[in-house]
Design an enzyme around this catalytic site. Structure first.
Site, PDB file in Angstrom:
ATOM      1  N   LEU A  37       0.625  -0.987  -0.091  1.00 52.70           N
ATOM      2  CA  LEU A  37      -0.688  -0.062   0.116  1.00 52.70           C
ATOM      3  C   LEU A  37       0.426   1.161  -0.202  1.00 52.70           C
ATOM      4  O   LEU A  37       1.715   1.328   0.784  1.00 52.70           O
ATOM      5  CB  LEU A  37      -1.325  -0.013   1.163  1.00 52.70           C
ATOM      6  N   ASP A  38       0.181   2.677  -0.683  1.00 54.84           N
ATOM      7  CA  ASP A  38       1.546   3.533  -0.859  1.00 54.84           C
ATOM      8  C   ASP A  38       1.584   4.405   0.522  1.00 54.84           C
ATOM      9  O   ASP A  38       0.109   3.583   1.539  1.00 54.84           O
ATOM     10  CB  ASP A  38       1.392   4.502  -1.499  1.00 54.84           C
ATOM     11  N   PRO A  39       2.125   4.837   0.917  1.00 58.40           N
ATOM     12  CA  PRO A  39       2.437   5.551   2.028  1.00 58.40           C
ATOM     13  C   PRO A  39       1.311   6.503   2.857  1.00 58.40           C
ATOM     14  O   PRO A  39       1.053   6.442   3.688  1.00 58.40           O
ATOM     15  CB  PRO A  39       3.987   6.380   2.137  1.00 58.40           C
TER      16      PRO A  39
END
Length: 298
Positions: A37-39
């Protein structure tokens, strides 16, 4: 300790940050996650612990679900609100126009991965190249969007819900939707609501992981991610042969309810013994059960 911890990843945490916290909490190096998951994204991040890490690449339910916000009239280098933004354009688009365009993005479609992604080309992450100002050609890949629904729109800002195959970039999907509407679009928020069969309601928070005793954190058994697979139950002798790498005659196998008469060819089977789930396997063309992965110590 072996099992799966469903985590609700908070914003500004990387997937690696979460696995590091779990690794420290459970005192093991054997920790992996089911899909980066992206930050700036939040939501479901299944974390596999101990021998369960062997199941990461074998999960039967590879579909993922998201709720994403978007804004029309903007573009950015990262395709989201957190990148370098262009000057905002005035837009006046009817909801019916958005609904009509979404139809073009349902089913099997092709998508070009964004430069700001962890995808590797020639051993280099695209995001590392992008930060250096280097853009490389990316081939379009086939993805499947099984559900795409507009759940809110005010003429500029909106929210969509998506069920899609693994490897789908929601930022790119929103960018493509904007182009189809004759304007630009950026993603303004992203929540993963389902992954590997787990939903947000089954997740624990980072605070729970940090503050609760290990025994109070719900660990899901590894067979949870194989819920759609057929089951085979081995007797004591068959279990010993299986654990020694011997191929078993499928005609002699039993399911939970007794003798089997049909076998799903070349599909994953859950293999149980007297101590629980032993691993997963397949029936080959010779009618033999072969092991794909074992989840207990040999």
């Amino acid at each position: 300790m072996n099992g799966i911890l469903a985590v609700n990843k908070p914003q500004e945490f990387t997937s690696f940050d979460v696995t590091a916290i779990v690794r420290k909490k459970f005192g093991t190096k054997k920790v992996g996650h089911g899909g980066t998951l992206d930050p700036m994204a939040t939501g479901v991040l299944p974390v596999f612990i101990g021998n369960a890490t062997k199941a990461v690449d074998l999960v039967s339910d590879k579909t993922k679900s998201y709720r994403a916000g978007f804004r029309l009239g903007l573009s950015s280098d990262t395709l989201d609100i957190w990148g370098e933004l262009s000057e905002e354009q005035a837009v006046n688009i009817e909801q019916s126009a958005v609904e009509a365009v979404l139809e073009n993005f349902r089913g099997e479609i092709e998508q070009v991965p964004p430069m700001y992604s962890a995808l590797k080309i020639n051993g280099q992450k695209l995001c590392d190249l992008a930060r250096k100002g280097i853009e490389v050609e990316r081939k379009a890949r086939k993805i499947t969007v099984t559900r795409l629904k507009l759940i809110g729109f005010d003429g500029k800002d909106g929210v969509i819900e998506i069920d899609c195959s693994a490897g789908t970039y929601i930022r790119s999907l929103i960018d493509d939707i904007g182009k189809a509407l004759g304007t630009n679009a950026v993603m303004t928020s992203l929540v993963r609501t389902k992954s590997c069969g787990f939903t947000l309601s089954q997740c624990v928070s980072i605070d729970d992981i940090k503050n609760k005793p290990v025994e109070e954190l719900l660990l899901w058994s590894v067979d949870t991610v194989f819920s759609g697979c057929f089951s085979v139950v081995l007797d004591k002798k068959q279990q010993r042969l299986y654990m020694n790498g011997i191929r078993l005659d499928a005609k002699r196998l039993c399911g939970p309810s007794g003798a089997l008469t049909e076998f799903p060819m070349d599909k994953l089977l859950k293999i149980y013994g007297e101590c629980g789930l032993l691993g997963v396997g397949k029936i080959n063309e010779q009618g033999e059960l072969i092991s794909v992965k074992r989840f207990i110590n040999d």
